[in-house]
Write a protein that holds these residues in place. Sequence first.
Motif, short mmCIF file in Angstrom:
data_model
loop_
_atom_site.label_atom_id
_atom_site.label_comp_id
_atom_site.label_asym_id
_atom_site.label_seq_id
_atom_site.Cartn_x
_atom_site.Cartn_y
_atom_site.Cartn_z
N PHE A 15 -0.76 -3.21 -12.01
CA PHE A 15 0.06 -2.87 -10.86
C PHE A 15 1.13 -3.90 -10.58
CE2 PHE A 15 -2.14 0.70 -10.49
CZ PHE A 15 -3.18 0.84 -9.59
N SER A 16 0.96 -5.10 -11.07
CA SER A 16 1.95 -6.14 -10.77
C SER A 16 3.33 -5.79 -11.32
CB SER A 16 1.47 -7.49 -11.32
OG SER A 16 1.43 -7.46 -12.73
N SER A 17 3.39 -4.87 -12.26
CA SER A 17 4.68 -4.47 -12.80
C SER A 17 5.26 -3.25 -12.10
CB SER A 17 4.55 -4.19 -14.31
OG SER A 17 3.70 -3.08 -14.50
N CYS A 18 4.55 -2.71 -11.10
CA CYS A 18 5.01 -1.53 -10.38
C CYS A 18 6.11 -1.91 -9.40
CB CYS A 18 3.86 -0.89 -9.61
SG CYS A 18 2.54 -0.31 -10.66
N LYS A 19 7.03 -0.97 -9.17
CA LYS A 19 8.06 -1.18 -8.17
C LYS A 19 7.45 -0.98 -6.79
CE LYS A 19 11.82 0.37 -11.09
NZ LYS A 19 12.87 1.36 -11.27
N LYS A 20 7.86 -1.79 -5.84
CA LYS A 20 7.32 -1.70 -4.49
C LYS A 20 8.27 -0.93 -3.59
CE LYS A 20 5.42 -4.35 -0.74
NZ LYS A 20 4.99 -5.63 -0.27
N ASN A 21 7.68 -0.04 -2.79
CA ASN A 21 8.37 0.66 -1.72
C ASN A 21 9.50 1.58 -2.17
OD1 ASN A 21 6.66 -0.55 0.11
ND2 ASN A 21 8.03 -2.29 0.41
N ASP A 22 9.49 2.04 -3.44
CA ASP A 22 10.41 3.09 -3.84
C ASP A 22 10.02 4.35 -3.10
OD1 ASP A 22 11.67 1.39 -5.56
OD2 ASP A 22 10.81 2.24 -7.39
N VAL A 23 10.97 5.19 -2.78
CA VAL A 23 10.68 6.43 -2.09
C VAL A 23 10.47 7.52 -3.12
CG1 VAL A 23 11.56 8.13 -0.47
CG2 VAL A 23 12.06 5.70 -0.12
N PRO A 24 9.28 8.13 -3.15
CA PRO A 24 9.04 9.21 -4.10
C PRO A 24 9.96 10.39 -3.80
CG PRO A 24 7.00 8.44 -3.13
CD PRO A 24 8.11 7.81 -2.37
N THR A 25 10.43 11.02 -4.84
CA THR A 25 11.27 12.20 -4.68
C THR A 25 10.65 13.36 -5.45
OG1 THR A 25 12.56 11.58 -6.60
CG2 THR A 25 13.38 10.84 -4.46
N GLY A 26 11.10 14.57 -5.13
CA GLY A 26 10.56 15.73 -5.82
C GLY A 26 9.24 16.17 -5.21
N ASN A 27 8.26 16.46 -6.05
CA ASN A 27 6.97 16.97 -5.63
C ASN A 27 6.21 15.90 -4.84
OD1 ASN A 27 4.48 18.13 -5.32
ND2 ASN A 27 4.03 18.25 -7.50
N MET A 28 5.97 16.17 -3.55
CA MET A 28 5.27 15.21 -2.69
C MET A 28 3.75 15.31 -2.83
SD MET A 28 7.61 13.45 -1.40
CE MET A 28 6.94 12.56 -0.04
N ASN A 29 3.26 16.25 -3.65
CA ASN A 29 1.83 16.42 -3.83
C ASN A 29 1.31 15.62 -5.01
OD1 ASN A 29 1.52 18.18 -1.65
ND2 ASN A 29 2.27 19.88 -2.88
N ARG A 30 1.76 14.41 -5.14
CA ARG A 30 1.31 13.52 -6.22
C ARG A 30 -0.03 12.90 -5.85
NH1 ARG A 30 6.44 12.32 -8.87
NH2 ARG A 30 8.04 12.83 -7.38
N ASP A 31 -0.71 12.42 -6.84
CA ASP A 31 -1.96 11.70 -6.58
C ASP A 31 -1.64 10.34 -5.99
OD1 ASP A 31 -3.66 12.88 -9.57
OD2 ASP A 31 -3.49 13.77 -7.59
N ILE A 32 -2.54 9.87 -5.14
CA ILE A 32 -2.40 8.54 -4.53
C ILE A 32 -3.60 7.71 -4.95
CG2 ILE A 32 -2.27 7.25 -2.38
CD1 ILE A 32 -0.91 9.69 -1.18
N VAL A 33 -3.35 6.47 -5.31
CA VAL A 33 -4.38 5.54 -5.73
C VAL A 33 -4.54 4.50 -4.63
CG1 VAL A 33 -5.05 3.81 -7.45
CG2 VAL A 33 -3.77 5.86 -8.16
N TYR A 34 -5.78 4.34 -4.13
CA TYR A 34 -6.09 3.32 -3.13
C TYR A 34 -7.02 2.30 -3.76
CZ TYR A 34 -4.40 6.67 0.39
OH TYR A 34 -3.65 7.54 1.12
N LEU A 35 -6.76 1.02 -3.52
CA LEU A 35 -7.60 -0.08 -3.98
C LEU A 35 -7.79 -1.07 -2.84
CD1 LEU A 35 -5.81 -0.75 -7.37
CD2 LEU A 35 -8.03 0.34 -7.06
#
Length: 187
Positions: A15-35
């Motif tokens: 996850f350290s390589s993930c972008k932070k706080n980008d706004v998702p676009t398109g299909n809002m029904n994506r999976d969410i990962v919580y840790l």
Amino acid sequence: MKTCSILLLVILLAFSSCKKNDVPTGNMNRDIVYLETNDLNQNAILAYWQKDDSTLIQLAGSPFLTGGTGIANPMQALGPDDDDNQLLITSNKNFLLAVNPGSNNISVFKIHEAGILESVDGSPFSSEGQSPVSIGQNGDYIYVVNKAVDTTSDKQNTIPNYTIFTLDQSGRLHHVPNSTVETTKGS
């Protein structure tokens, strides 16, 4: 359990390589990962969108502070953080619950649209024991395992237990009277 801790570390490094706080676009029904971070000073929930191509984008507002603390495992060996199911999304998908083993409580978050978390009034709630490490749900009941790990010398007489709660419509946990079952040390 050691394998779980190693796997969580690998996932966190990825996850350290993930972008932070980008706004998702398109299909809002994506999976969410919580840790959960298990931070000794300020435990938190990390939240990410999983895009169609499996890349992750950190949600706005993440990390979400639990109001509790994690527990140390300085030897990185079997011990204080041997646990399972540190997080629970309720069966109705309205709430996320998280153990805080260092502060002996359970945090409850309302899950809003797009996966954003908001702490419910009164959270965190007492786990009715020491070092909650696992949480589960069966029907209307929430079950908590309190491992009774103590990293200080002043509480060596605590006993591990299993405790039952209910969760009301606003997300508040309520201990079920006479539901705590003590077990043996080391179990």
